[in-house]
Every structure is written in C-alpha cells, then in structure tokens.
Design a protein around this motif. Sequence first.
Motif, PDB file in Angstrom:
ATOM      1  N   LEU A  12       0.827  -1.212   0.000  1.00 21.83           N
ATOM      2  CA  LEU A  12       0.000   0.000   0.000  1.00 21.83           C
ATOM      3  C   LEU A  12       0.860   1.260   0.000  1.00 21.83           C
ATOM      4  O   LEU A  12       0.552   2.234  -0.694  1.00 21.83           O
ATOM      5  CB  LEU A  12      -0.953  -0.007   1.187  1.00 21.83           C
ATOM      6  CG  LEU A  12      -2.057  -1.059   1.142  1.00 21.83           C
ATOM      7  CD1 LEU A  12      -2.874  -1.005   2.427  1.00 21.83           C
ATOM      8  CD2 LEU A  12      -2.945  -0.867  -0.062  1.00 21.83           C
ATOM      9  N   PHE A  13       1.960   1.252   0.761  1.00 26.09           N
ATOM     10  CA  PHE A  13       2.844   2.414   0.807  1.00 26.09           C
ATOM     11  C   PHE A  13       3.495   2.652  -0.548  1.00 26.09           C
ATOM     12  O   PHE A  13       3.516   3.778  -1.048  1.00 26.09           O
ATOM     13  CB  PHE A  13       3.914   2.230   1.889  1.00 26.09           C
ATOM     14  CG  PHE A  13       4.943   3.320   1.900  1.00 26.09           C
ATOM     15  CD1 PHE A  13       4.624   4.574   2.385  1.00 26.09           C
ATOM     16  CD2 PHE A  13       6.218   3.097   1.400  1.00 26.09           C
ATOM     17  CE1 PHE A  13       5.567   5.594   2.392  1.00 26.09           C
ATOM     18  CE2 PHE A  13       7.161   4.101   1.389  1.00 26.09           C
ATOM     19  CZ  PHE A  13       6.834   5.353   1.887  1.00 26.09           C
ATOM     20  N   VAL A  14       4.024   1.586  -1.154  1.00 28.02           N
ATOM     21  CA  VAL A  14       4.653   1.716  -2.470  1.00 28.02           C
ATOM     22  C   VAL A  14       3.621   2.175  -3.498  1.00 28.02           C
ATOM     23  O   VAL A  14       3.898   3.040  -4.325  1.00 28.02           O
ATOM     24  CB  VAL A  14       5.314   0.383  -2.896  1.00 28.02           C
ATOM     25  CG1 VAL A  14       5.730   0.415  -4.350  1.00 28.02           C
ATOM     26  CG2 VAL A  14       6.512   0.087  -2.014  1.00 28.02           C
ATOM     27  N   GLY A  15       2.416   1.614  -3.431  1.00 27.13           N
ATOM     28  CA  GLY A  15       1.360   2.019  -4.348  1.00 27.13           C
ATOM     29  C   GLY A  15       0.988   3.480  -4.185  1.00 27.13           C
ATOM     30  O   GLY A  15       0.789   4.197  -5.172  1.00 27.13           O
ATOM     31  N   LEU A  16       0.914   3.941  -2.946  1.00 23.83           N
ATOM     32  CA  LEU A  16       0.577   5.336  -2.680  1.00 23.83           C
ATOM     33  C   LEU A  16       1.646   6.266  -3.233  1.00 23.83           C
ATOM     34  O   LEU A  16       1.344   7.230  -3.940  1.00 23.83           O
ATOM     35  CB  LEU A  16       0.396   5.560  -1.179  1.00 23.83           C
ATOM     36  CG  LEU A  16       0.156   6.998  -0.743  1.00 23.83           C
ATOM     37  CD1 LEU A  16      -1.144   7.521  -1.314  1.00 23.83           C
ATOM     38  CD2 LEU A  16       0.141   7.089   0.770  1.00 23.83           C
ATOM     39  N   ARG A  27      -0.046  14.256 -14.978  1.00 21.83           N
ATOM     40  CA  ARG A  27      -1.136  15.233 -15.002  1.00 21.83           C
ATOM     41  C   ARG A  27      -0.843  16.492 -14.209  1.00 21.83           C
ATOM     42  O   ARG A  27      -1.501  17.484 -14.397  1.00 21.83           O
ATOM     43  CB  ARG A  27      -2.408  14.613 -14.435  1.00 21.83           C
ATOM     44  CG  ARG A  27      -3.001  13.586 -15.317  1.00 21.83           C
ATOM     45  CD  ARG A  27      -4.341  13.209 -14.764  1.00 21.83           C
ATOM     46  NE  ARG A  27      -4.957  12.282 -15.683  1.00 21.83           N
ATOM     47  CZ  ARG A  27      -6.142  12.417 -16.174  1.00 21.83           C
ATOM     48  NH1 ARG A  27      -6.875  13.443 -15.826  1.00 21.83           N
ATOM     49  NH2 ARG A  27      -6.634  11.544 -16.998  1.00 21.83           N
ATOM     50  N   GLY A  28       0.046  16.422 -13.251  1.00 19.01           N
ATOM     51  CA  GLY A  28       0.331  17.575 -12.422  1.00 19.01           C
ATOM     52  C   GLY A  28      -0.405  17.551 -11.095  1.00 19.01           C
ATOM     53  O   GLY A  28      -0.148  18.372 -10.245  1.00 19.01           O
ATOM     54  N   THR A  29      -1.330  16.620 -10.889  1.00 23.63           N
ATOM     55  CA  THR A  29      -2.040  16.493  -9.619  1.00 23.63           C
ATOM     56  C   THR A  29      -2.172  15.022  -9.279  1.00 23.63           C
ATOM     57  O   THR A  29      -2.014  14.157 -10.126  1.00 23.63           O
ATOM     58  CB  THR A  29      -3.459  17.098  -9.683  1.00 23.63           C
ATOM     59  OG1 THR A  29      -4.204  16.397 -10.675  1.00 23.63           O
ATOM     60  CG2 THR A  29      -3.420  18.569 -10.025  1.00 23.63           C
ATOM     61  N   GLY A  30      -2.499  14.744  -8.029  1.00 30.64           N
ATOM     62  CA  GLY A  30      -2.741  13.369  -7.615  1.00 30.64           C
ATOM     63  C   GLY A  30      -4.194  12.993  -7.853  1.00 30.64           C
ATOM     64  O   GLY A  30      -4.988  13.783  -8.364  1.00 30.64           O
ATOM     65  N   VAL A  38      -4.440   2.802  -5.990  1.00 32.69           N
ATOM     66  CA  VAL A  38      -4.881   1.919  -7.076  1.00 32.69           C
ATOM     67  C   VAL A  38      -3.988   2.087  -8.300  1.00 32.69           C
ATOM     68  O   VAL A  38      -3.531   1.092  -8.888  1.00 32.69           O
ATOM     69  CB  VAL A  38      -6.366   2.181  -7.428  1.00 32.69           C
ATOM     70  CG1 VAL A  38      -6.767   1.474  -8.709  1.00 32.69           C
ATOM     71  CG2 VAL A  38      -7.253   1.760  -6.282  1.00 32.69           C
ATOM     72  N   ILE A  39      -3.711   3.320  -8.686  1.00 36.68           N
ATOM     73  CA  ILE A  39      -2.841   3.580  -9.843  1.00 36.68           C
ATOM     74  C   ILE A  39      -1.452   3.021  -9.593  1.00 36.68           C
ATOM     75  O   ILE A  39      -0.840   2.408 -10.478  1.00 36.68           O
ATOM     76  CB  ILE A  39      -2.775   5.091 -10.157  1.00 36.68           C
ATOM     77  CG1 ILE A  39      -4.124   5.606 -10.631  1.00 36.68           C
ATOM     78  CG2 ILE A  39      -1.688   5.400 -11.173  1.00 36.68           C
ATOM     79  CD1 ILE A  39      -4.581   5.049 -11.951  1.00 36.68           C
ATOM     80  N   GLY A  40      -0.923   3.204  -8.395  1.00 37.67           N
ATOM     81  CA  GLY A  40       0.413   2.707  -8.077  1.00 37.67           C
ATOM     82  C   GLY A  40       0.501   1.194  -8.087  1.00 37.67           C
ATOM     83  O   GLY A  40       1.451   0.619  -8.624  1.00 37.67           O
ATOM     84  N   VAL A  41      -0.491   0.525  -7.501  1.00 41.96           N
ATOM     85  CA  VAL A  41      -0.485  -0.940  -7.472  1.00 41.96           C
ATOM     86  C   VAL A  41      -0.665  -1.500  -8.880  1.00 41.96           C
ATOM     87  O   VAL A  41       0.030  -2.443  -9.282  1.00 41.96           O
ATOM     88  CB  VAL A  41      -1.557  -1.474  -6.493  1.00 41.96           C
ATOM     89  CG1 VAL A  41      -1.722  -2.961  -6.623  1.00 41.96           C
ATOM     90  CG2 VAL A  41      -1.193  -1.108  -5.064  1.00 41.96           C
ATOM     91  N   GLU A  65      11.559  -0.816  -6.086  1.00 41.52           N
ATOM     92  CA  GLU A  65      10.137  -1.143  -6.253  1.00 41.52           C
ATOM     93  C   GLU A  65       9.317   0.109  -6.521  1.00 41.52           C
ATOM     94  O   GLU A  65       8.390   0.096  -7.326  1.00 41.52           O
ATOM     95  CB  GLU A  65       9.602  -1.880  -5.027  1.00 41.52           C
ATOM     96  CG  GLU A  65      10.161  -3.275  -4.863  1.00 41.52           C
ATOM     97  CD  GLU A  65       9.870  -4.161  -6.046  1.00 41.52           C
ATOM     98  OE1 GLU A  65       8.739  -4.107  -6.606  1.00 41.52           O
ATOM     99  OE2 GLU A  65      10.781  -4.904  -6.447  1.00 41.52           O
ATOM    100  N   ILE A  66       9.638   1.190  -5.840  1.00 45.60           N
ATOM    101  CA  ILE A  66       8.933   2.449  -6.075  1.00 45.60           C
ATOM    102  C   ILE A  66       9.217   2.947  -7.489  1.00 45.60           C
ATOM    103  O   ILE A  66       8.307   3.399  -8.194  1.00 45.60           O
ATOM    104  CB  ILE A  66       9.304   3.498  -5.013  1.00 45.60           C
ATOM    105  CG1 ILE A  66       8.734   3.080  -3.657  1.00 45.60           C
ATOM    106  CG2 ILE A  66       8.808   4.882  -5.405  1.00 45.60           C
ATOM    107  CD1 ILE A  66       9.155   3.956  -2.498  1.00 45.60           C
TER     108      ILE A  66
END
Length: 89
Positions: A12-16, A27-30, A38-41, A65-66
């Motif tokens: 979850l941390f790596v995904g975040l 895009r310039g924003t999260g 979800v996008i990271g995972v 991994e990141i």
Amino acid sequence: MHVSNEGILVILFVGLVAGWLAGKIVRGTGFGLVGDIVIGVLGALVASLIFPRLGVRIGTGLVSEIVYSVLGAIILLLVVRLVRTGGRL
C-alpha cells in the motif's frame, strides 16, 4: 501465497507513493489517497509484466520497487489518456 500484514502495508505504501508521483508527472495532480494507491499498485503490476520481458533490472529493495511502480503507473496513465482522448496525449 501468504502475505503478512507488514507486506500489505509495504504494498500500500509503495502504491501510494508511486501513484502520487505518477500523477504529478503525467497530469500535475494526484488522484486522492485511494486513487493514488490503485494507480500505483496497477502500475506495479504493469511494470512486473513489461520490464522483465525487456530485460530491464534496476536493483532490489524498496526504492527500486517504487521506481518500477512509478514507471509502470506512468505507462498506465499514458495508455489511459490515449484511450480517453482518442489518440492524443
């Protein structure tokens, strides 16, 4: 396959982090906390499918991994943008 509680937290941390960085780069924003995770995972899954076939190896550990996840998430976001805008980036 057994994943410990600490393993889930790391995923979850790596995904975040990966989702947030990819959102900033593309895009310039999260996308919010859940969207970034979800996008990271999903980006990590994309990277785990693409990079070994290309022979790309960065190293081991949390930082690699990141990096893999961020690159996979960027690829994922660019593909989604291409599909959504009809071929224009």
